[in-house]
Design a protein around this motif. Structure first.
Motif, PDB file in Angstrom:
ATOM      1  N   PHE A  59       0.828  -1.204   0.000  1.00 50.24           N
ATOM      2  CA  PHE A  59       0.000   0.000   0.000  1.00 50.24           C
ATOM      3  C   PHE A  59       0.866   1.259   0.000  1.00 50.24           C
ATOM      4  N   PHE A  60       1.888   1.286   0.874  1.00 53.14           N
ATOM      5  CA  PHE A  60       2.755   2.468   0.942  1.00 53.14           C
ATOM      6  C   PHE A  60       3.545   2.644  -0.359  1.00 53.14           C
ATOM      7  N   THR A  61       3.944   1.525  -0.964  1.00 56.62           N
ATOM      8  CA  THR A  61       4.643   1.603  -2.248  1.00 56.62           C
ATOM      9  C   THR A  61       3.719   2.174  -3.323  1.00 56.62           C
ATOM     10  N   TRP A  62       2.484   1.703  -3.325  1.00 58.65           N
ATOM     11  CA  TRP A  62       1.505   2.215  -4.295  1.00 58.65           C
ATOM     12  C   TRP A  62       1.229   3.690  -4.057  1.00 58.65           C
ATOM     13  N   GLN A  63       1.115   4.069  -2.773  1.00 58.50           N
ATOM     14  CA  GLN A  63       0.866   5.462  -2.445  1.00 58.50           C
ATOM     15  C   GLN A  63       1.984   6.368  -2.937  1.00 58.50           C
ATOM     16  N   SER A  64       3.227   5.886  -2.811  1.00 52.68           N
ATOM     17  CA  SER A  64       4.376   6.708  -3.195  1.00 52.68           C
ATOM     18  C   SER A  64       4.512   6.847  -4.709  1.00 52.68           C
ATOM     19  N   THR A  65       3.919   5.922  -5.459  1.00 55.63           N
ATOM     20  CA  THR A  65       4.032   5.981  -6.913  1.00 55.63           C
ATOM     21  C   THR A  65       2.742   6.490  -7.579  1.00 55.63           C
ATOM     22  N   ARG A  66       1.698   6.636  -6.789  1.00 58.71           N
ATOM     23  CA  ARG A  66       0.408   7.063  -7.346  1.00 58.71           C
ATOM     24  C   ARG A  66       0.462   8.540  -7.736  1.00 58.71           C
ATOM     25  N   VAL A  67      -0.144   8.873  -8.859  1.00 60.61           N
ATOM     26  CA  VAL A  67      -0.183  10.250  -9.344  1.00 60.61           C
ATOM     27  C   VAL A  67      -1.613  10.775  -9.229  1.00 60.61           C
ATOM     28  N   ASP A  68      -1.762  11.900  -8.522  1.00 54.76           N
ATOM     29  CA  ASP A  68      -3.072  12.545  -8.375  1.00 54.76           C
ATOM     30  C   ASP A  68      -3.189  13.663  -9.411  1.00 54.76           C
ATOM     31  N   THR A  69      -4.282  13.654 -10.150  1.00 58.42           N
ATOM     32  CA  THR A  69      -4.508  14.660 -11.183  1.00 58.42           C
ATOM     33  C   THR A  69      -5.606  15.625 -10.733  1.00 58.42           C
ATOM     34  N   TYR A  70      -5.312  16.915 -10.829  1.00 54.60           N
ATOM     35  CA  TYR A  70      -6.270  17.958 -10.448  1.00 54.60           C
ATOM     36  C   TYR A  70      -6.542  18.852 -11.657  1.00 54.60           C
ATOM     37  N   THR A  71      -7.777  19.256 -11.805  1.00 49.10           N
ATOM     38  CA  THR A  71      -8.179  20.132 -12.904  1.00 49.10           C
ATOM     39  C   THR A  71      -8.385  21.554 -12.382  1.00 49.10           C
ATOM     40  N   VAL A  72      -7.701  22.512 -13.055  1.00 42.71           N
ATOM     41  CA  VAL A  72      -7.784  23.918 -12.663  1.00 42.71           C
ATOM     42  C   VAL A  72      -8.658  24.644 -13.685  1.00 42.71           C
ATOM     43  N   ALA A  73      -9.745  25.188 -13.224  1.00 44.75           N
ATOM     44  CA  ALA A  73     -10.650  25.925 -14.110  1.00 44.75           C
ATOM     45  C   ALA A  73     -10.256  27.404 -14.134  1.00 44.75           C
ATOM     46  N   ALA A 107     -16.082  29.609 -20.055  1.00 41.83           N
ATOM     47  CA  ALA A 107     -16.502  30.890 -20.649  1.00 41.83           C
ATOM     48  C   ALA A 107     -16.399  32.046 -19.667  1.00 41.83           C
ATOM     49  N   ASP A 108     -16.861  31.837 -18.443  1.00 44.11           N
ATOM     50  CA  ASP A 108     -16.888  32.939 -17.482  1.00 44.11           C
ATOM     51  C   ASP A 108     -16.906  32.382 -16.064  1.00 44.11           C
ATOM     52  N   ASP A 109     -17.097  33.266 -15.084  1.00 45.30           N
ATOM     53  CA  ASP A 109     -17.089  32.856 -13.686  1.00 45.30           C
ATOM     54  C   ASP A 109     -18.233  31.902 -13.350  1.00 45.30           C
ATOM     55  N   ASP A 110     -19.394  32.153 -13.926  1.00 45.54           N
ATOM     56  CA  ASP A 110     -20.531  31.273 -13.662  1.00 45.54           C
ATOM     57  C   ASP A 110     -20.245  29.853 -14.158  1.00 45.54           C
ATOM     58  N   GLY A 119     -18.142  18.728 -10.496  1.00 46.94           N
ATOM     59  CA  GLY A 119     -16.984  17.852 -10.338  1.00 46.94           C
ATOM     60  C   GLY A 119     -16.082  17.817 -11.552  1.00 46.94           C
ATOM     61  N   ASP A 120     -16.347  18.691 -12.536  1.00 51.49           N
ATOM     62  CA  ASP A 120     -15.490  18.724 -13.727  1.00 51.49           C
ATOM     63  C   ASP A 120     -14.170  19.431 -13.443  1.00 51.49           C
ATOM     64  N   ALA A 121     -14.128  20.232 -12.396  1.00 49.78           N
ATOM     65  CA  ALA A 121     -12.906  20.929 -11.999  1.00 49.78           C
ATOM     66  C   ALA A 121     -12.728  20.773 -10.495  1.00 49.78           C
ATOM     67  N   ASP A 122     -11.462  20.760 -10.061  1.00 50.56           N
ATOM     68  CA  ASP A 122     -11.169  20.629  -8.631  1.00 50.56           C
ATOM     69  C   ASP A 122     -10.964  21.993  -7.977  1.00 50.56           C
ATOM     70  N   VAL A 123     -10.404  22.927  -8.738  1.00 44.34           N
ATOM     71  CA  VAL A 123     -10.183  24.282  -8.215  1.00 44.34           C
ATOM     72  C   VAL A 123     -10.472  25.287  -9.320  1.00 44.34           C
ATOM     73  N   TRP A 124     -10.677  26.531  -8.887  1.00 44.22           N
ATOM     74  CA  TRP A 124     -10.965  27.617  -9.833  1.00 44.22           C
ATOM     75  C   TRP A 124     -10.061  28.797  -9.492  1.00 44.22           C
ATOM     76  N   LEU A 125      -9.248  29.204 -10.475  1.00 42.03           N
ATOM     77  CA  LEU A 125      -8.323  30.319 -10.280  1.00 42.03           C
ATOM     78  C   LEU A 125      -8.913  31.566 -10.919  1.00 42.03           C
ATOM     79  N   HIS A 126      -9.029  32.620 -10.105  1.00 40.26           N
ATOM     80  CA  HIS A 126      -9.582  33.867 -10.635  1.00 40.26           C
ATOM     81  C   HIS A 126      -9.085  35.038  -9.791  1.00 40.26           C
ATOM     82  N   PRO A 127      -9.085  36.257 -10.385  1.00 44.00           N
ATOM     83  CA  PRO A 127      -8.664  37.432  -9.617  1.00 44.00           C
ATOM     84  C   PRO A 127      -9.719  37.795  -8.581  1.00 44.00           C
ATOM     85  N   GLY A 128      -9.234  38.362  -7.461  1.00 39.17           N
ATOM     86  CA  GLY A 128     -10.157  38.761  -6.416  1.00 39.17           C
ATOM     87  C   GLY A 128      -9.487  39.723  -5.452  1.00 39.17           C
TER      88      GLY A 128
END
Length: 410
Positions: A59-73, A107-110, A119-128
């Protein structure tokens, strides 16, 4: 008040002469080993433990080699946001870690909020406000926040430098930070903690399991009065020696199996580079455990002799159990000067000194001195336990105290 009944003349039975029975301890040891090995519960427990160790390592070996993918909107109309998200993805690739970033232009903030909700994106980057905001349904992952934050800083720095008529390189001149390992072979903190925990667990499992084995064996023979028959043919000190040797062989063999499975798992894991240091530390652990368990086995044997029934064993074995648990909890959490002190304290040095050897924080003579201290403690424990064992084994009728056992005529 419990009344203690003794065999005769208020004293233990006289021991038979050693003539013709000098090798009796070896027969007792063989019987203890065979009985334990043939016990289905012990075999099943051993196999389950080995399987758990192997699964945890996998399990620890798998954890160390596992790649987590995140989507930035990001809003496609915001060039700075797009550039920052792209740069963050490139930083993640350059680090070669377990995190990957993907860019999702909306397209926009909405639309970005909808992507987060769906669930199509994990985080949203925008000015604020006066800076930038990295939003998520929950708290964004710390690694993602670090990568995106670094990328945003770089993009904003480049824009500000251009506005000031200079370059980011000129603005950040002299601010580069590099890392250096003064000891390339030094073990990482995470690896050290995991290894210390593993050593503590090996000690705990071996000491409790095999210690209670010898205590149970003694009290069962005493409760069934079988010991009275054995005592007519086997000197009590040889009976004790045989039980200690037999249980020690089982405990050492069990730990060798656990260590072998653990090292095999390390060999195929990302920390395989630490295998030589871990092997040296485990060798010291096996040596220390073998010596230290002689003392613990003797004390557990006395715990069995002090009890007259199996129900008494939990009470008479409590001091040894507390000692083992104390060593277990202290050693894998200790560090610095406290760990150094523990590495010279019997029985804590069974774990503490091999842990220090693994960290490279010892001179060549320190494990030797610590082992001699442990050996002296083991000899003392064996001498005291032998007297108490002979003084308590033939007494029946209730629990016996250490004081009563040591004062009994032997």
């Amino acid at each position: 008040m419990t009344t203690v009944r003794q065999n005769s003349s208020n004293a233990p039975a006289q021991e038979p002469p050693d003539d013709g029975s000098r090798g009796a301890w070896l027969l007792v040891a063989q019987r203890e080993i065979v009985t334990r090995v043939m016990n289905k519960a012990f075999v099943i427990g051993l196999l389950v433990s080995l399987a758990v160790i192997a699964l945890l390592a996998a399990f620890f070996t798998w954890q160390s080699t596992r790649v987590d993918t995140y989507t930035v909107a990001v809003a496609g109309s915001d060039a700075t946001a797009v550039a920052s998200a792209t740069a963050a993805a490139e930083l993640a690739d350059a680090e070669g870690g377990s995190t990957e970033l993907e860019l999702l232009e909306v397209a926009d903030d909405d639309a970005a909020r909808a992507a987060l909700s769906a669930g199509d994106a994990d985080v949203w980057l925008h000015p604020g406000g006066d800076g930038w905001v990295l939003a998520g349904e929950g708290q964004p992952d710390s690694t993602v926040s670090r990568l995106v934050g670094t990328a945003v800083e770089q993009e904003v720095l480049a824009a500000n430098a251009e506005a000031a008529g200079t370059t980011p390189a000129e603005l950040s001149e002299g601010a580069a930070l590099t890392t250096e390992a003064l000891d390339p072979d030094a073990m990482g903190e995470d690896t050290l903690f995991f290894a210390s925990f593993a050593l503590s667990f090996l000690f705990f499992a071996g000491a409790i399991g095999s210690g209670m084995m010898i205590a149970s064996s003694v009290v069962e023979e005493k409760q069934s009065r079988l010991v009275e028959i054995i005592a007519t043919a086997v000197p009590l000190r040889q009976l004790l020696a045989g039980k200690i040797v037999g249980s020690s062989v089982i405990a050492a063999g069990q730990n060798l199996l656990f260590a072998a499975v653990g090292l095999a798992a390390v060999a195929v894991s990302p920390i395989a580079i630490a295998l030589p240091a871990l092997s040296t530390s485990l060798i010291w652990f096996v040596v220390f455990f073998t010596v230290g368990f002689l003392a613990l086995a003797a004390l557990y044997a006395v715990a069995g002799a002090l009890a007259s029934r199996s129900e008494d064993l939990q009470y008479t074995s409590t001091p040894m159990t507390m000692l083992v648990m104390g060593v277990y909890f202290l050693t894998f959490t200790a560090s610095g000067s406290f760990l150094t002190v523990l590495s010279y304290v019997p029985v804590a040095n069974v774990v503490a000194m091999p842990a220090r050897v693994l960290s490279g924080d010892t001179s060549w003579w320190e494990p030797v001195v610590s082992l001699l201290i442990l050996a002296a403690f083991a000899v003392l424990a064996l001498l005291v336990s032998e007297r108490a064992f002979r003084g308590a084994l033939m007494q029946t009728g209730g629990r016996i105290s250490w004081k009563q056992a040591l004062r009994a005529e032997a």
